[in-house]
Design a protein around this motif. Structure first.
Motif, PDB file in Angstrom:
ATOM      1  N   ASP A  42      25.462  77.240  31.690  1.00 53.04           N
ATOM      2  CA  ASP A  42      24.265  76.393  31.734  1.00 53.04           C
ATOM      3  C   ASP A  42      23.088  77.272  31.352  1.00 53.04           C
ATOM      4  N   MET A  43      22.355  76.878  30.324  1.00 55.26           N
ATOM      5  CA  MET A  43      21.235  77.685  29.857  1.00 55.26           C
ATOM      6  C   MET A  43      19.940  77.433  30.617  1.00 55.26           C
ATOM      7  N   TYR A  44      19.612  76.170  30.891  1.00 59.98           N
ATOM      8  CA  TYR A  44      18.258  75.851  31.320  1.00 59.98           C
ATOM      9  C   TYR A  44      18.146  75.043  32.608  1.00 59.98           C
ATOM     10  N   GLY A  45      19.253  74.742  33.259  1.00 61.86           N
ATOM     11  CA  GLY A  45      19.181  73.993  34.493  1.00 61.86           C
ATOM     12  C   GLY A  45      18.831  72.531  34.280  1.00 61.86           C
ATOM     13  N   GLY A  46      18.368  71.855  35.331  1.00 62.14           N
ATOM     14  CA  GLY A  46      17.938  70.465  35.237  1.00 62.14           C
ATOM     15  C   GLY A  46      19.052  69.531  34.821  1.00 62.14           C
ATOM     16  N   GLU A  47      18.720  68.591  33.921  1.00 60.93           N
ATOM     17  CA  GLU A  47      19.687  67.576  33.509  1.00 60.93           C
ATOM     18  C   GLU A  47      20.870  68.197  32.766  1.00 60.93           C
ATOM     19  N   ARG A  48      20.656  69.349  32.149  1.00 68.23           N
ATOM     20  CA  ARG A  48      21.749  70.023  31.441  1.00 68.23           C
ATOM     21  C   ARG A  48      22.768  70.555  32.435  1.00 68.23           C
ATOM     22  N   ALA A  49      22.285  71.150  33.515  1.00 76.59           N
ATOM     23  CA  ALA A  49      23.189  71.641  34.549  1.00 76.59           C
ATOM     24  C   ALA A  49      23.917  70.487  35.223  1.00 76.59           C
ATOM     25  N   THR A  50      23.210  69.390  35.442  1.00 73.85           N
ATOM     26  CA  THR A  50      23.832  68.210  36.042  1.00 73.85           C
ATOM     27  C   THR A  50      24.959  67.686  35.167  1.00 73.85           C
ATOM     28  N   ALA A  51      24.711  67.629  33.861  1.00 77.23           N
ATOM     29  CA  ALA A  51      25.747  67.166  32.926  1.00 77.23           C
ATOM     30  C   ALA A  51      26.947  68.109  32.929  1.00 77.23           C
ATOM     31  N   LEU A  52      26.678  69.414  32.995  1.00 75.67           N
ATOM     32  CA  LEU A  52      27.772  70.388  32.993  1.00 75.67           C
ATOM     33  C   LEU A  52      28.583  70.298  34.284  1.00 75.67           C
TER      34      LEU A  52
ATOM     35  N   ALA B  53      15.290  91.217  25.792  1.00 73.16           N
ATOM     36  CA  ALA B  53      15.286  91.347  27.252  1.00 73.16           C
ATOM     37  C   ALA B  53      16.012  90.181  27.912  1.00 73.16           C
ATOM     38  N   ALA B  54      15.793  88.985  27.402  1.00 77.27           N
ATOM     39  CA  ALA B  54      16.460  87.806  27.960  1.00 77.27           C
ATOM     40  C   ALA B  54      17.963  87.859  27.695  1.00 77.27           C
ATOM     41  N   GLN B  55      18.355  88.231  26.477  1.00 75.50           N
ATOM     42  CA  GLN B  55      19.783  88.352  26.166  1.00 75.50           C
ATOM     43  C   GLN B  55      20.435  89.416  27.051  1.00 75.50           C
TER      44      GLN B  55
ATOM     45  N   SER C  48      17.810  81.138  35.527  1.00 69.27           N
ATOM     46  CA  SER C  48      16.887  82.006  36.253  1.00 69.27           C
ATOM     47  C   SER C  48      16.298  83.120  35.386  1.00 69.27           C
ATOM     48  N   VAL C  49      16.817  83.264  34.167  1.00 70.81           N
ATOM     49  CA  VAL C  49      16.356  84.353  33.297  1.00 70.81           C
ATOM     50  C   VAL C  49      14.940  84.052  32.794  1.00 70.81           C
ATOM     51  N   PRO C  50      13.978  84.959  33.011  1.00 67.72           N
ATOM     52  CA  PRO C  50      12.596  84.708  32.568  1.00 67.72           C
ATOM     53  C   PRO C  50      12.425  84.937  31.068  1.00 67.72           C
ATOM     54  N   ASN C  51      11.352  84.384  30.513  1.00 64.11           N
ATOM     55  CA  ASN C  51      11.003  84.577  29.099  1.00 64.11           C
ATOM     56  C   ASN C  51      12.192  84.309  28.189  1.00 64.11           C
TER      57      ASN C  51
END
Length: 199
Positions: free
Chosen positions: A133-143, A180-182, A165-168
């Motif tokens: 899951d990259m971004y949480g929210g509805e995407r995490a719910t779908a996953l 940095a994010a990767q 939870s990864v910033p930037n």
């Protein structure tokens, strides 16, 4: 690693979100999270990644999805891949960013993801799967719905890992993760795999 531009490391070396049309000049798979995790664990990594690809719908509506391309060594001429040539210890899937680009794709996305995961399971019956899951929210719910449906059908070796939870997370070319994010995502994946695989 099965994914889209995020897995490919697209634009990772860019210092601005506006690198188009030269994103390839800033793309480096060595700096992508899968490669970062593999180095941390002393493991080999195989990346099956295509920028803009989705599991139900791709960034461009006319482009094939990962299920349409996955079975081929050379997707554009549909040269079949012999799956008996390689057996991974773990399969990591990061698809959905492009599916959600135009909005929540709903149940067809869940159904397509479930079907694709089952297809990959046929190729690799013993490997644990990690769905990202990259971004949480509805995407995490779908996953989560994908994982629940898989469990209901008897799948026992699939887990979810969130990078939300990864910033930037979107400050490199075309709003892709920067180095940095990767690196942060790779560290999260390495820790997860270390526990999952007992490495």
């Amino acid at each position: 690693m099965i994914g889209d531009s995020l897995t490919a490391g697209a634009g990772v070396e860019g210092t601005s979100t506006s690198c188009s049309p030269n994103i390839d000049a800033f793309t480096n798979n060595y700096l992508a999270y899968g490669s970062v995790a593999a180095r941390a664990l002393g493991a080999d990594v195989v990346n099956i990644a295509w920028s803009g690809i989705g599991v139900y719908r791709s960034y461009s509506a006319s482009d094939p999805t990962m299920p349409a391309r996955y079975d081929y060594a050379i997707p554009n001429d549909q040269t079949p891949w012999d799956f008996s040539r390689f057996a991974p210890h773990v399969v990591v899937v990061n698809l959905g960013t492009n599916d959600f680009g135009p909005g929540d794709p709903g149940k067809p996305y869940v159904d397509a993801y479930v079907a694709f995961t089952k297809h990959v399971r046929e190729k690799y019956p013993s490997a644990p799967f990690v769905l990202i899951d990259m971004y949480g929210g509805e995407r995490a719910t779908a996953l989560q719905s994908v994982i629940s449906a898989l469990k209901d059908s008897g799948e026992t070796k699939t887990s979810m890992l969130s990078f939300s939870s990864v910033p930037n997370n979107n400050t490199a070319c075309n709003q892709h993760p920067n180095t940095a994010a990767q690196k942060a995502m790779g560290d999260l994946l390495a820790a997860h795999l270390e526990t999952l695989l007992g490495w």
